[in-house]
Motif scaffolding. Structure first.
Motif, short mmCIF file in Angstrom:
data_model
loop_
_atom_site.label_atom_id
_atom_site.label_comp_id
_atom_site.label_asym_id
_atom_site.label_seq_id
_atom_site.Cartn_x
_atom_site.Cartn_y
_atom_site.Cartn_z
N THR A 174 4.30 -6.66 -7.64
CA THR A 174 4.81 -5.98 -6.44
C THR A 174 6.21 -6.39 -6.04
O THR A 174 6.89 -5.66 -5.30
N GLY A 175 6.65 -7.59 -6.49
CA GLY A 175 7.93 -8.11 -6.02
C GLY A 175 7.81 -8.81 -4.68
O GLY A 175 8.82 -9.19 -4.09
N TRP A 176 6.58 -8.97 -4.19
CA TRP A 176 6.35 -9.68 -2.94
C TRP A 176 6.06 -11.16 -3.22
O TRP A 176 5.86 -11.55 -4.37
N SER A 177 5.96 -11.93 -2.15
CA SER A 177 5.48 -13.30 -2.29
C SER A 177 3.96 -13.27 -2.34
O SER A 177 3.32 -12.29 -1.93
N ALA A 178 3.36 -14.35 -2.84
CA ALA A 178 1.91 -14.42 -2.91
C ALA A 178 1.28 -14.34 -1.53
O ALA A 178 0.23 -13.71 -1.34
N SER A 179 1.92 -14.94 -0.52
CA SER A 179 1.37 -14.89 0.84
C SER A 179 1.43 -13.46 1.40
O SER A 179 0.52 -13.04 2.12
N THR A 180 2.48 -12.72 1.04
CA THR A 180 2.57 -11.32 1.48
C THR A 180 1.49 -10.48 0.82
O THR A 180 0.88 -9.62 1.47
N VAL A 181 1.24 -10.73 -0.46
CA VAL A 181 0.18 -10.01 -1.16
C VAL A 181 -1.16 -10.27 -0.49
O VAL A 181 -1.93 -9.35 -0.22
N ARG A 182 -1.45 -11.53 -0.21
CA ARG A 182 -2.72 -11.89 0.43
C ARG A 182 -2.86 -11.18 1.78
O ARG A 182 -3.90 -10.60 2.09
N ARG A 183 -1.81 -11.23 2.58
CA ARG A 183 -1.86 -10.62 3.91
C ARG A 183 -2.03 -9.10 3.81
O ARG A 183 -2.83 -8.51 4.54
N ARG A 184 -1.31 -8.47 2.88
CA ARG A 184 -1.40 -7.01 2.76
C ARG A 184 -2.79 -6.59 2.28
O ARG A 184 -3.33 -5.59 2.74
N MET A 185 -3.36 -7.34 1.35
CA MET A 185 -4.71 -7.02 0.88
C MET A 185 -5.73 -7.12 2.01
O MET A 185 -6.63 -6.29 2.14
N GLU A 186 -5.58 -8.15 2.85
CA GLU A 186 -6.49 -8.29 4.00
C GLU A 186 -6.34 -7.10 4.94
O GLU A 186 -7.34 -6.58 5.47
N GLU A 187 -5.11 -6.63 5.14
CA GLU A 187 -4.88 -5.48 6.02
C GLU A 187 -5.52 -4.22 5.44
O GLU A 187 -6.17 -3.45 6.17
N LEU A 188 -5.35 -4.02 4.15
CA LEU A 188 -5.89 -2.82 3.51
C LEU A 188 -7.41 -2.83 3.48
O LEU A 188 -8.05 -1.79 3.66
N GLU A 189 -8.01 -4.00 3.25
CA GLU A 189 -9.47 -4.08 3.27
C GLU A 189 -10.00 -3.86 4.68
O GLU A 189 -11.01 -3.17 4.87
N HIS A 190 -9.33 -4.43 5.67
CA HIS A 190 -9.77 -4.26 7.06
C HIS A 190 -9.69 -2.79 7.47
O HIS A 190 -10.54 -2.29 8.22
N ALA A 191 -8.69 -2.08 6.96
CA ALA A 191 -8.52 -0.65 7.26
C ALA A 191 -9.43 0.23 6.42
O ALA A 191 -9.39 1.45 6.55
N ARG A 192 -10.25 -0.38 5.55
CA ARG A 192 -11.16 0.33 4.64
C ARG A 192 -10.40 1.22 3.66
O ARG A 192 -10.91 2.23 3.20
N ALA A 193 -9.15 0.84 3.36
CA ALA A 193 -8.36 1.58 2.38
C ALA A 193 -8.55 1.02 0.98
O ALA A 193 -8.34 1.72 -0.01
N LEU A 194 -8.94 -0.24 0.88
CA LEU A 194 -9.14 -0.91 -0.39
C LEU A 194 -10.56 -1.43 -0.46
O LEU A 194 -11.05 -2.05 0.49
N TYR A 195 -11.23 -1.17 -1.58
CA TYR A 195 -12.55 -1.73 -1.80
C TYR A 195 -12.67 -2.12 -3.27
O TYR A 195 -11.83 -1.75 -4.10
N PHE A 196 -13.71 -2.86 -3.59
CA PHE A 196 -13.89 -3.35 -4.95
C PHE A 196 -15.21 -2.84 -5.52
O PHE A 196 -16.24 -2.83 -4.84
#
Length: 358
Positions: free
Chosen positions: A226-248
């Motif tokens: 992504t070109g982001w930092s690892a902490s940014t990736v972690r934070r963005r994934m948490e946001e997307l999961e909370h918004a129910r946009a990302l699932y596994f």
């Protein structure tokens, strides 16, 4: 040849033990759970979990996939049924599978029908449904059913109904992941609809692309993508999961669970009883997917069974006891060309092979 394929699948199933089943159910509950947490829940060492996971990846094609929820982006899901010349079914199915907006591409009913799910924004959904497919010479008919509500599917799969984990273990996995609890590890009534559509930037798209290939990719690997930092990736994934946009979800050879027959069902249900019937259907251990749809048949489902006689038993017992079901159409799946994730180019063998079941 079909008997040889079945024999090899049976041999794999015999080597598939209770710990493997527990690991798969735990991964369905939380696809990114660290091996150390899974080991704690399962009562084994970290090394044992890592070794079992690697073996399942190699022998059974187990993949954890990070996928997107269409509704989170203002998109509509469709179930498409394509009637075609049997000789052209394989090529047409692969062409559909290569599209980014399709999933679960199946060749059904002796090769005369292809089914798939598709996603489209309301302003652009005619690209697949109304223009390209009808112009294909081998296509003789097409029906598109809008998916109105999912009772079982997406992040929910057959693994959650396996009973491999007890209620306490399910609760432990849920506690680690922060996901809501229920008796079976499922979320009743399907995924919640996000309040507002989510806008993505290029980094988000790269993140989703990487997770769709490997949902367990490390934060450092995702940061590189992504070109982001690892902490940014972690934070963005948490946001997307909370918004129910990302699932596994999991992709694997379900013959390990004794599934050798997959069948699409199209049910005509009394409208007043549609919700109750859909919920009842979703609770059946044989059901891998159930959704309310538009069209003459207002409930679509997928039955996963050991063989054809078991399908007959299911239809004449469980389905027969649902009072609101007025008509049932069954369509056996002959081959699954694409599952829930990106299309994987098949390995060509010198002689044609038909894959049984899912």
């Amino acid at each position: 040849m079909e008997s040889d394929i079945r024999s090899r699948a049976d041999a794999k199933a015999r080597a598939f033990d209770p710990l493997d089943r527990q690991l798969i159910q735990a991964l369905q509950l939380d696809g990114r759970a660290p091996f150390s947490r899974l080991a704690q829940v399962l009562g084994v060492s970290d090394q044992t979990v890592a070794r079992r996971y690697a073996r399942l990846r190699e022998s059974s094609g187990l993949r954890v996939l990070g996928l997107t929820t269409p509704e989170a982006f203002g998109e509509v899901r469709w179930m498409i049924r394509v009637q075609c010349a049997p000789a052209a079914a394989g090529g047409l199915a692969e062409a559909l599978a290569r599209r980014d907006d399709t999933a679960w591409v199946n060749v059904c009913s002796g090769g005369a029908e292809i089914t798939c799910t598709a996603r489209a924004h309301p302003d652009r959904q005619d690209d697949l449904l109304l223009q390209r497919l009808p112009r294909t010479p081998s296509v003789v008919g097409i029906a598109a059913h809008c998916v109105l509500h999912t009772f079982f599917g997406g992040e929910q799969s057959l693994a959650l109904k396996s009973g491999a984990l007890d209620a306490e273990q399910v609760t432990q996995v849920r506690a680690f992941s922060g996901a809501p609890e229920s008796g079976t590890g499922t979320r009743p009534g399907g995924a919640a609809r996000p309040a507002d559509p989510i806008d993505l930037d290029e980094g988000d798209r790269q993140l989703f692309a990487a997770l769709a290939v490997d949902g367990r990719a490390g934060f450092a690997e995702l940061a590189a993508a992504t070109g982001w930092s690892a902490s940014t990736v972690r934070r963005r994934m948490e946001e997307l999961e909370h918004a129910r946009a990302l699932y596994f979800d999991l992709d694997l050879d379900w013959r390990l669970f004794g599934v050798h027959a997959m069948t699409q069902l199209w049910l005509d249900v009394a409208p007043a009883e549609l919700a109750a019937t859909g919920e009842a259907l979703a609770a059946h251990p044989e059901i891998g997917y159930a959704a309310a749809v538009t069209g003459p048949s207002n409930l679509n489902a997928v039955v996963l069974s050991p063989d054809v006689p078991a399908l007959y038993t299911y239809l004449t017992t469980r389905i027969a006891t649902l009072p609101a079901v007025r008509r049932v159409e069954s369509s056996p799946v002959m081959r699954t060309v694409k599952g829930p994730g990106p299309f994987v180019t098949p390995v060509r063998s010198p002689r044609p092979r038909r894959r049984a079941g899912s």
